[in-house]
Design an enzyme around this catalytic site. Structure first.
Site, short mmCIF file in Angstrom:
data_model
loop_
_atom_site.label_atom_id
_atom_site.label_comp_id
_atom_site.label_asym_id
_atom_site.label_seq_id
_atom_site.Cartn_x
_atom_site.Cartn_y
_atom_site.Cartn_z
N HIS A 29 20.11 -22.78 -143.87
CA HIS A 29 18.85 -23.32 -144.11
C HIS A 29 18.41 -23.48 -145.39
O HIS A 29 16.98 -24.12 -146.00
CB HIS A 29 18.30 -22.74 -142.72
CG HIS A 29 17.01 -22.66 -142.55
ND1 HIS A 29 16.08 -23.71 -141.80
CD2 HIS A 29 15.82 -22.49 -143.05
CE1 HIS A 29 15.20 -24.29 -142.14
NE2 HIS A 29 14.44 -23.42 -142.58
N GLU A 85 1.98 -27.55 -133.11
CA GLU A 85 2.87 -28.82 -133.80
C GLU A 85 2.50 -30.43 -133.16
O GLU A 85 3.25 -30.79 -132.91
CB GLU A 85 4.16 -28.58 -133.98
CG GLU A 85 4.39 -28.66 -134.84
CD GLU A 85 5.83 -29.19 -135.49
OE1 GLU A 85 6.43 -28.22 -136.06
OE2 GLU A 85 6.68 -28.63 -134.63
N ARG A 121 9.92 -13.86 -117.67
CA ARG A 121 9.29 -14.88 -117.76
C ARG A 121 8.22 -14.67 -119.05
O ARG A 121 7.25 -14.97 -118.80
CB ARG A 121 8.27 -15.30 -116.57
CG ARG A 121 8.77 -16.02 -114.97
CD ARG A 121 7.76 -16.99 -114.17
NE ARG A 121 8.56 -17.32 -113.59
CZ ARG A 121 9.48 -16.92 -112.08
NH1 ARG A 121 9.26 -16.16 -111.88
NH2 ARG A 121 9.89 -18.01 -111.18
N HIS A 166 17.23 -30.20 -142.19
CA HIS A 166 18.03 -29.45 -141.55
C HIS A 166 19.31 -30.94 -140.92
O HIS A 166 20.03 -30.63 -140.11
CB HIS A 166 16.93 -29.95 -140.05
CG HIS A 166 16.20 -28.57 -139.37
ND1 HIS A 166 15.13 -29.07 -138.60
CD2 HIS A 166 16.04 -27.15 -140.11
CE1 HIS A 166 14.28 -27.98 -138.75
NE2 HIS A 166 14.96 -27.13 -139.47
N LYS A 188 1.48 -20.11 -144.45
CA LYS A 188 1.67 -20.77 -142.87
C LYS A 188 0.60 -20.01 -141.69
O LYS A 188 0.08 -20.89 -141.04
CB LYS A 188 2.78 -19.08 -142.01
CG LYS A 188 3.51 -19.74 -141.34
CD LYS A 188 5.07 -20.28 -141.13
CE LYS A 188 5.17 -20.39 -139.59
NZ LYS A 188 6.91 -20.32 -139.21
N ARG A 247 0.31 -28.85 -138.27
CA ARG A 247 0.93 -27.38 -138.34
C ARG A 247 2.63 -28.71 -138.76
O ARG A 247 3.61 -27.77 -139.19
CB ARG A 247 1.59 -27.26 -136.69
CG ARG A 247 3.07 -26.04 -136.94
CD ARG A 247 2.84 -25.15 -135.92
NE ARG A 247 3.96 -24.31 -136.14
CZ ARG A 247 3.62 -23.36 -135.39
NH1 ARG A 247 3.37 -23.20 -134.57
NH2 ARG A 247 4.56 -22.53 -135.40
N HIS A 258 12.08 -29.81 -143.97
CA HIS A 258 12.92 -29.41 -143.01
C HIS A 258 13.84 -31.12 -142.22
O HIS A 258 14.38 -30.93 -142.25
CB HIS A 258 12.13 -28.77 -142.31
CG HIS A 258 11.64 -27.94 -142.82
ND1 HIS A 258 11.50 -27.22 -143.88
CD2 HIS A 258 12.12 -26.61 -142.11
CE1 HIS A 258 10.97 -26.26 -143.98
NE2 HIS A 258 11.83 -25.48 -142.83
N GLU A 296 11.74 -20.97 -148.38
CA GLU A 296 10.29 -21.38 -148.06
C GLU A 296 9.10 -21.26 -148.62
O GLU A 296 8.28 -21.42 -148.44
CB GLU A 296 10.76 -20.85 -146.38
CG GLU A 296 11.39 -20.88 -145.32
CD GLU A 296 11.17 -22.12 -144.70
OE1 GLU A 296 10.48 -22.67 -144.83
OE2 GLU A 296 12.57 -22.74 -144.09
N ASN A 343 6.74 -28.67 -142.13
CA ASN A 343 7.99 -29.17 -141.82
C ASN A 343 8.79 -30.10 -142.81
O ASN A 343 9.61 -30.22 -143.36
CB ASN A 343 8.02 -30.38 -140.56
CG ASN A 343 7.97 -29.05 -140.36
OD1 ASN A 343 9.25 -28.79 -138.99
ND2 ASN A 343 7.48 -29.35 -138.59
N LYS A 396 7.45 -20.01 -133.24
CA LYS A 396 8.10 -21.06 -132.77
C LYS A 396 9.54 -20.11 -132.39
O LYS A 396 10.19 -19.92 -133.48
CB LYS A 396 8.67 -22.00 -133.49
CG LYS A 396 6.99 -22.95 -133.89
CD LYS A 396 7.03 -24.40 -134.69
CE LYS A 396 8.53 -24.58 -134.59
NZ LYS A 396 8.35 -26.35 -136.45
#
Length: 366
Positions: A265, A238, A124, A253, A228, A242, A249, A188, A246, A146
């Protein structure tokens, strides 16, 4: 990549306040890593991408920390799956990793996503730190908490929000990368430059004509990290701003998935930045002069700006995008360099028109 280390700024830059954990950016972060682990006093195990250059970096990390065990795994978009996570979890259990231990991942963006995800679920949650070996990981993937893997329905649809305890960005690791990987990683940083505008975008314009060994990598990566971290600090999960990160993206993606991940990517984000600019132009959100500045920068950096993917295939891939609301796609679009908006709903007809345009070179946009 010939980096000419003697010409680089070797001064470490540490970002700590915004996220509550340190991000070390330096030519060599070995001393920072050693001090961080010594201060924690935790037993350490090292996970790494099995690629030969990364394994060599992981071996140096382990030696720095007193010969910690190193567990390599074959990684790539094809392996960014739950089945790989299971192998990582089984390995952690076989080595007797306890909740008080520190797991260190070494690798690029896929490693950051997958190892971070595994650490967040093992017992966990065990403490996780990442040593970034690619520009994509340094500027983006390793920072922000993330984590995740791909499932059949789409990219990064299984994952968690789980902060690392530290991130280390050794610029010297870029020396191990093919030129293409470094170049695509710049997508990026360009994204951050469009969001922030000002000094970062202008710095990229100034260095873009020069060979990589002349670039001030510590400063550029640190600047992208600043962009960032400042955005993530305001919206950890997000739910709002946030989403600015993207930019490019939603298209990117979809390009990746529609190509069965033959488009990397970084290349997908570069294509997505052009596509987002085109969509913003068509909907009156952007101006021609700033769009031209972005295209010129992408061109000087040698990033791809054209794809032959069929619009219908890309649109189908977009349907699994995580940013959809009530079944509708929402885009992040530039209004100007340094001014970006998120949550913009656009008719499918406009998106299809942009995807048609992406099959042509930028010179034919008009």
């Amino acid at each position: 990549m010939d980096s000419r280390a003697q010409d680089r700024d070797l001064t470490a830059t540490v970002h700590n306040d915004a996220l509550g954990y340190p991000v070390f950016v330096a030519d060599d972060t070995a001393s920072e890593l050693r001090g961080f682990v010594r201060d924690r006093g935790d037993a350490v195990i090292v996970l790494c991408d099995a690629a030969v250059p990364v394994r060599a970096i992981a071996a140096r990390v382990a030696a720095t920390l007193g010969r910690a065990p190193v567990l390599p795994f074959a990684l790539g978009e094809a392996q960014k799956r739950w089945s790989t996570v299971e192998r990582v979890l089984d390995a952690l259990a076989e080595h007797g990793v306890e909740r008080s231990n520190l797991v260190i991942g070494v690798g690029g963006g896929v490693a950051a996503d997958l190892f971070g995800f595994a650490a967040s679920t093992y017992l966990r949650g065990v403490a996780y730190a990442h040593v970034a070996t690619s520009l994509l990981a340094m500027a983006d993937a390793a920072i922000g908490g993330k984590t995740g893997v791909n499932i059949r329905a789409g990219k990064n649809l299984e994952g968690t929000f789980s902060d690392p305890v530290a991130v280390f960005c050794p610029i010297e690791a870029l020396d191990t990368l093919p030129y293409r990987n470094v170049r695509e990683g710049l997508a990026e940083i360009v994204k951050c430059g469009i969001i922030a505008g000002g000094d970062l975008f202008e710095a990229l314009e100034n260095v873009s004509p020069h060979p990589f060994w002349r670039w001030p990598w510590v400063e550029l990566v640190a600047a992208a990290v600043e962009v960032k971290t400042s955005i993530v600090a305001e919206d950890r999960r997000e739910s709002g701003s946030r989403a600015l990160l993207n930019l490019g993206h939603t298209f990117g993606h979809a390009f990746e998935r529609a190509s069965s991940y033959r488009i990397s990517h970084g290349a997908g984000v570069a294509l997505g930045l052009r596509a987002a600019g085109l969509l913003a132009l068509r909907t009156g959100h952007f101006n021609e002069s700033d769009h031209l500045r972005v295209l010129t920068l992408l061109t000087l950096l040698g990033l791809p700006m054209q794809t032959r993917l069929a619009p219908d295939v890309v649109l189908a891939a977009m349907q699994s995008d995580k940013k959809k609301r009530d079944g509708k796609l929402r885009f992040v679009l530039p209004r100007a360099i340094g001014d970006v908006e998120y949550g913009v709903e656009i008719p499918t007809t406009q998106v299809r028109a942009v995807l048609d345009c992406m099959r042509r070179s930028p010179e034919d946009e008009g």
